[in-house]
Design a protein around this motif. Structure first.
Motif, PDB file in Angstrom:
ATOM      1  N   LYS A 265      24.645   3.402   3.034  1.00  0.00           N
ATOM      2  CA  LYS A 265      26.108   3.381   3.038  1.00  0.00           C
ATOM      3  C   LYS A 265      26.675   4.075   4.268  1.00  0.00           C
ATOM      4  N   PHE A 266      25.844   4.833   4.998  1.00  0.00           N
ATOM      5  CA  PHE A 266      26.306   5.519   6.200  1.00  0.00           C
ATOM      6  C   PHE A 266      25.934   4.751   7.467  1.00  0.00           C
ATOM      7  N   GLY A 267      25.287   3.590   7.314  1.00  0.00           N
ATOM      8  CA  GLY A 267      24.945   2.778   8.469  1.00  0.00           C
ATOM      9  C   GLY A 267      23.550   3.016   9.017  1.00  0.00           C
ATOM     10  N   ASP A 268      22.811   3.985   8.441  1.00  0.00           N
ATOM     11  CA  ASP A 268      21.444   4.222   8.892  1.00  0.00           C
ATOM     12  C   ASP A 268      20.556   3.041   8.482  1.00  0.00           C
ATOM     13  N   PHE A 311      22.132  11.901  -2.746  1.00  0.00           N
ATOM     14  CA  PHE A 311      21.261  11.557  -1.625  1.00  0.00           C
ATOM     15  C   PHE A 311      20.147  10.624  -2.080  1.00  0.00           C
ATOM     16  N   GLY A 312      19.533   9.980  -1.076  1.00  0.00           N
ATOM     17  CA  GLY A 312      18.462   9.025  -1.347  1.00  0.00           C
ATOM     18  C   GLY A 312      18.999   7.603  -1.410  1.00  0.00           C
ATOM     19  N   LEU A 313      18.079   6.646  -1.455  1.00  0.00           N
ATOM     20  CA  LEU A 313      18.454   5.245  -1.542  1.00  0.00           C
ATOM     21  C   LEU A 313      19.048   4.927  -2.904  1.00  0.00           C
ATOM     22  N   GLY A 450      15.652  13.389   6.230  1.00  0.00           N
ATOM     23  CA  GLY A 450      16.785  13.021   7.068  1.00  0.00           C
ATOM     24  C   GLY A 450      17.916  12.392   6.291  1.00  0.00           C
ATOM     25  N   THR A 451      17.703  12.135   4.990  1.00  0.00           N
ATOM     26  CA  THR A 451      18.743  11.499   4.174  1.00  0.00           C
ATOM     27  C   THR A 451      20.009  12.352   4.154  1.00  0.00           C
ATOM     28  N   ARG A 452      21.144  11.673   4.214  1.00  0.00           N
ATOM     29  CA  ARG A 452      22.423  12.367   4.253  1.00  0.00           C
ATOM     30  C   ARG A 452      22.875  12.730   2.835  1.00  0.00           C
TER      31      ARG A 452
END
Length: 616
Positions: A265-268, A311-313, A450-452
């Motif tokens: 959702k943040f574009g990563d 956080f996480g997928l 590295g997850t936001r």
């Protein structure tokens, strides 16, 4: 006032003669009875919900939908459609929607919906219509049309718990998606298909020319409008206004990133890589390494419900079995990581400051550290960073760190990220952040380094925390990282020059700024005061020694130290009882050694600018 699942969801509650003060004629009563008999099919089982509603279990092939004249020859189908981002015409929309219970008066409605539409006539919004509801369409299953396929979730079900402004968030992932073969439009909740609207119902809905997300309200003409969503205006704070997040749509270009790549959702960009071909195995020390899929020690099964949200997928993005999520690394990422690792990380490094509780070296060796850490988003400037971590190390060379940090130089943003870092020579030639060099072996298919972090703690308000630990496997000697009682992967013992055990471990905060520049805040930005909604904390801290048991450190087990007591503090409280366990706080506002201000026409230097907590 009750709130109902999905969107425009209403349940008929009264008799047929007088409802909400409306008097029906005999002809209208008879028509209502006919519709009631049509909808209420002979049931196999009847269930009364905790709210008193009666739910009938109907033969799936005899449900009300098949009484619609356009569906006499309709064949029941079971299918799932997954949505991918793209441009189109549109064949589906989805998103995770926060659920509230706005106060509405009699004859008012407030809804938050997603929808697809073709022309002005054909429309679905978890409730469907044709001809603008002039002659067709209804809510839920109050007329034939929707084909129910799921045996547990039904349209009109009441939502028990809803979101609270500024507090607990309750959300649901919802979608409308067209089957590419039958062209029926499926409704899904939390990745579970509950049923569909057959294409034959509509005059023209082979595709949608429009789709969207938002809210709707209704009130009688001239009457006040009820609140929408949470009842508050958008302000970029996801615990205030109602939201859709991770919205997506599907189009006719059949744009497909494949099952092995996702956009967060943040574009990563996250690649799902064969677990046996991940970057770690490119390290020269791991050429003959045998993958370890799970550790040889027990992990608690208790999970924090917040963790899955922040956080996480997403659930529908989990990597397929046999693959793991690896964030795509760009050339710029590698350059930034190299610059950040160009200096060693010792307590005497210029520009680096710390406040920590560490285990006494002479009482080791140690084989693991753990604790529940509160998560904040301290404000940092470019070239600064602020971290809250636990760690293990042997001598000064071998080190593993796990926690959260804000590091604009590494990520290009000012968000909070879950991270790890390792080295075998105090970062002189080896080691890196996350997976920006071969080393860490990823095993979990949802949580990646590295997850936001989506939502963080607020001073004096809500507290977001996660359990973190670093533990050595007693057989393989690999060092496992665990987040929220989920083992996400490990650092193989072969990476290190001497890490058969840890000489020291600890908990606390670290900041970095260029030499001579201001230091950013640490933790929440406030000093420890024994109020666990103020300063950043670790609670339920423990360590593992040679007996392989977890122990809470008594005061003689630890040292507390900060190199800048005017900027940062640290307090170890020992055992604070069942709720907090062995606990500590750390953090502070940082210090500015270069700010100047004007008095009259003269610049005056300020040696230190230290923030203090507000009066409470």
């Amino acid at each position: 006032m009750n709130i109902f699942l999905f969107v425009l969801c209403l349940v008929i509650n009264g008799g047929i003669h007088k409802v909400h003060g409306i008097q029906n004629t005999l002809k209208e009563d008879l028509e209502l009875e006919r519709q009631q008999q049509l909808i209420n099919k002979p049931h196999i089982k009847s269930i009364r919900t905790k709210f008193g509603e009666i739910i009938d279990c109907i033969d799936i092939n005899k449900q009300p939908a098949f009484d619609h004249p356009l569906l006499k020859n309709h064949k029941l189908q079971f299918a799932e459609v997954s949505l991918v981002p793209g441009l189109g015409p549109y064949y589906g929309v989805s998103g995770s929607l926060s659920v509230y219970n706005p106060k509405v008066e009699k004859d008012q409605i407030s809804a938050s919906t997603l929808w697809v539409q073709n022309g002005d006539a054909n429309r679905i919004e978890f409730g469907w219509h044709r001809d603008n509801y002039k002659q067709t369409g209804c809510f839920n299953m109050q007329c034939p049309g929707f084909v129910q396929t799921h045996k547990g979730i039904y349209l009109g079900t009441r939502v028990d718990n809803t979101s609270i402004y500024g507090g607990t968030i309750v959300e649901a992932n919802v979608s409308i998606a067209q089957d590419p073969i039958t062209k029926s439009w499926w409704l899904s909740l939390e990745s579970t298909t509950i049923g569909y609207f057959p294409i034959a119902l509509f005059s023209n809905l082979t595709s949608a020319e429009q789709g969207g997300w938002g809210g709707r309200t209704h009130a009688p003409p001239g009457a006040p409008s009820p609140p929408m969503g949470s009842g508050y205006f958008p302000d970029d704070n996801l615990v205030h206004a109602c939201y859709f997040r991770q919205v997506s749509f599907k189009n006719g270009s059949i744009q497909d990133y494949g099952p092995e790549e996702y956009h967060t959702k943040f574009g990563d960009i996250i690649d799902c890589i064969d677990i046996n071909k991940q970057p770690a195995f490119d390290h020269p020390l791991l050429k003959n390494h045998k993958l370890q899929r799970k550790p040889n020690f027990k992990t608690s099964s208790v999970k924090n419900s917040w963790a899955r949200l922040i956080f996480g997928l997403e659930k529908h993005q989990y990597c397929p079995t046999g693959t793991v999520p690896i964030q795509t690394i760009t050339k710029d990422d590698l350059i930034r990581d190299k610059l950040l690792n160009s200096h060693t990380s010792t307590q005497s490094t210029p520009g680096d400051h710390f406040a920590e509780v560490s285990l006494v070296p002479g009482l080791g060796p140690y084989y693991g550290v753990s604790g529940s850490l509160s998560i904040y988003n301290p404000k940092v400037e470019k070239d600064q960073s602020s971290a809250s971590v636990l760690w293990v190390r042997n001598e000064d060379a071998n080190r593993i760190v796990l926690g959260w940090h804000v590091n604009p130089s590494l990520y290009g943003d000012d968000a909070t990220h879950i991270y790890s870092r390792w080295t075998r020579d105090n970062y002189e030639k080896t080691g890196c952040f996350n997976m920006q060099c071969p080393g860490f072996v990823q095993t979990n298919k949802r949580i990646y380094l590295g997850t936001r972090v989506d939502i963080t703690s607020i001073y004096g308000g809500r507290t977001i925390e996660t359990n973190v630990s670093i533990t050595q496997d007693p057989i393989t000697k690999n060092w496992w990282l665990n987040i929220e009682n989920t083992n996400i992967g490990y650092f193989p013992i072969a990476l290190f020059s001497n890490m058969a055990s840890a000489q020291q471990g600890g908990w606390g905060g670290k900041t970095h700024a260029p030499p001579g520049a201001p230091s950013p805040p640490m933790g929440s930005g406030y000093f420890p005061d024994k109020s666990f909604i103020h300063a950043c904390y670790f609670r339920d801290v423990s360590f593992k020694n040679g007996s392989t048991q977890n122990y809470g450190p008594e005061e003689y087990h630890v040292n507390t130290e900060t190199d800048k007591p005017s900027c940062f503090g640290v307090k170890y409280y020992g055992n604070q009882g069942r709720q907090l366990g062995y606990s500590l706080q750390f953090g502070g506002p940082g210090v500015d050694i270069s700010v100047k201000f004007v008095i009259g026409n003269e610049l005056k230097p300020i040696k230190y600018v230290v923030q203090t907590p507000p009066e409470r």
